[in-house]
Scaffold this active site. Structure first.
Site, PDB file in Angstrom:
ATOM      1  N   HIS A   1      -5.731   1.713  -4.507  1.00 35.32           N
ATOM      2  CA  HIS A   1      -4.847   1.196  -3.454  1.00 35.32           C
ATOM      3  C   HIS A   1      -4.441  -0.239  -3.745  1.00 35.32           C
ATOM      4  O   HIS A   1      -5.035  -0.916  -4.587  1.00 35.32           O
ATOM      5  CB  HIS A   1      -5.526   1.303  -2.075  1.00 35.32           C
TER       6      HIS A   1
ATOM      7  N   HIS B   1      -2.625   1.111   6.760  1.00 33.05           N
ATOM      8  CA  HIS B   1      -2.998   1.038   5.343  1.00 33.05           C
ATOM      9  C   HIS B   1      -3.212   2.442   4.799  1.00 33.05           C
ATOM     10  O   HIS B   1      -3.574   3.367   5.533  1.00 33.05           O
ATOM     11  CB  HIS B   1      -4.275   0.211   5.170  1.00 33.05           C
TER      12      HIS B   1
ATOM     13  N   CYS C   1       0.810  -1.225   0.000  1.00 41.09           N
ATOM     14  CA  CYS C   1       0.000   0.000   0.000  1.00 41.09           C
ATOM     15  C   CYS C   1       0.844   1.276   0.000  1.00 41.09           C
ATOM     16  O   CYS C   1       0.643   2.168  -0.834  1.00 41.09           O
ATOM     17  CB  CYS C   1      -0.986  -0.010   1.161  1.00 41.09           C
TER      18      CYS C   1
END
Length: 389
Positions: free
Chosen positions: A361, A349, A301
């Site tokens: 993402h 994240h 990420c």
């Protein structure tokens, strides 16, 4: 059932065949064991909802461990570079020190030839303080100015070299600690992912289908929330447009103030950078998530968001909990394309906002870079929104 009937001394009939009483009892035991075996898994196995929550938690924990791995990896790389630089510096200083020792030894020999006490050259070469050695042997007063300067330089070089050696030793110890942290984080990620895969592998085909249905329902709810946010942002933009038009009309009529009423003029340079970052991220869609990866073939990420903004000429830190401080925090309702959206209390994240409640993402292991609602794991999972540039 036969097992509920009164036993007969001569046995019972099963499917028209008379069987001994012992055989009947055996059949009954087999039937009971079979029922118990069939019932046990349903009693012991977690529910599908529990499995889903456990797997999600494991992926989240793996994501958090991945960011720790990334941080440890970056620290290890920097520390290794520092150690290499220090060791190279120590080697060069040691060589100069050896050359200086030889020169001082020649000074002592020269003084001996002019009538001074016999110098112990070996002792000089091993002495901690050459100046003390010369003083003790009454040689310092006999040295020329250049020779005294050489002694002073030697003492300084010796002190600096010893300091660099201590720094190199400390850096080596720090490097070892960083390497151990790296191994620990890597092991943690691998264990979490292995446990998640094991849980999923134990699901039946029916359970996997039900799990997919639950996930589809979650995605539908996330899409609905994204649409609501998009409407809210569009309304805000329309209100701002009308405000600017009214302000312009007032200025034309001479009744308005020449100063801004508080709203800021959009930063066109930031918009251009954001467009470049989004264009880069969009080109990565379909590439696999790989923990610790920074491209170009795969990403995790924070590796994706770092690479996206790098393409726009903006340098971001490597890990999420550093990226979250690399800009200005704004509310979710004020999010603009290019902003970073961070998730969970441990900031494990991050995604790149592209507008209308959506982001690009790298979700988790086994998934691919994709567009998805920022509400993919519920509104409460959003930690903050940050504008990098």
């Amino acid at each position: 059932m036969a097992s509920h009937r009164k036993s007969r001394p001569s046995g019972t009939r099963v499917a028209g065949i008379r069987t001994p009483a012992i055989a009947t009892a055996a059949l009954t035991s087999v039937a009971l064991l079979s029922q118990t075996a069939n019932a046990a898994p349903s009693d012991d196995r977690p529910s599908l909802e529990e499995v889903e929550k456990k797997v999600d938690d494991l992926y989240r924990q793996a994501g958090s461990a991945t960011e720790k791995y990334n941080a440890a990896k970056e620290k290890t790389s920097k520390q290794r570079g520092r150690v290499d630089t220090l060791l190279d510096d120590v080697a060069k200083r040691t060589q100069k020190l050896n050359d200086a020792r030889e020169e001082l030894g020649s000074f002592a020999s020269a003084q001996y030839r002019t009538g001074a006490a016999v110098p112990e050259t070996a002792t000089l070469l091993l002495a901690d303080s050459p100046q003390d050695y010369f003083d003790q042997n009454q040689l310092m007063s006999r040295l020329t100015g250049r020779q005294k300067t050489a002694v002073d330089d030697y003492v300084t070089q010796q002190s600096e070299t010893m300091q660099k050696r201590r720094e190199a030793t400390e850096s080596l110890e720090t490097l070892t600690d960083s390497q151990n942290d790296l191994k620990t984080a890597k092991s943690t990620v691998q264990k979490k992912l292995a446990t998640a895969r094991e849980l999923l592998s134990e699901l039946t085909a029916e359970e996997k289908a039900r799990l997919a249905a639950i996930e589809k329902k979650k995605q539908a709810e996330a899409a609905r929330k994204a649409a609501e946010l998009a409407k809210q942002q569009q309304a805000q933009q329309e209100a701002e447009r009308q405000r600017q038009e009214e302000a312009a009309q007032q200025q034309e009529s001479g009744t308005g103030s020449s100063e801004s009423s508080g709203s800021s003029t959009p930063d066109t340079s930031n918009g251009t950078k954001a467009e470049k970052a989004i264009a880069f991220a969009r080109a990565q869609i379909g590439k696999p998530y790989v923990w610790g990866a920074t491209g170009p073939g795969s990403y995790d990420c924070s590796g994706l968001t770092q690479a996206a903004w790098k393409a726009a000429g903006v340098t971001l830190p490597r890990v999420t909990y550093d990226q979250v401080d690399a800009g200005t925090t704004v509310s979710v309702s004020q999010a603009q394309p290019g902003d970073l959206v961070f998730f969970y209390d441990d900031i494990s994240h991050v995604g790149l906002y592209i507008g209308d409640g959506m982001m690009i993402h790298a979700p988790k292991p086994g998934a691919y870079v994709r567009e998805e609602s920022i509400f993919y794991d519920g509104e409460s999972s959003i930690y903050s929104v940050v504008r990098p540039a």
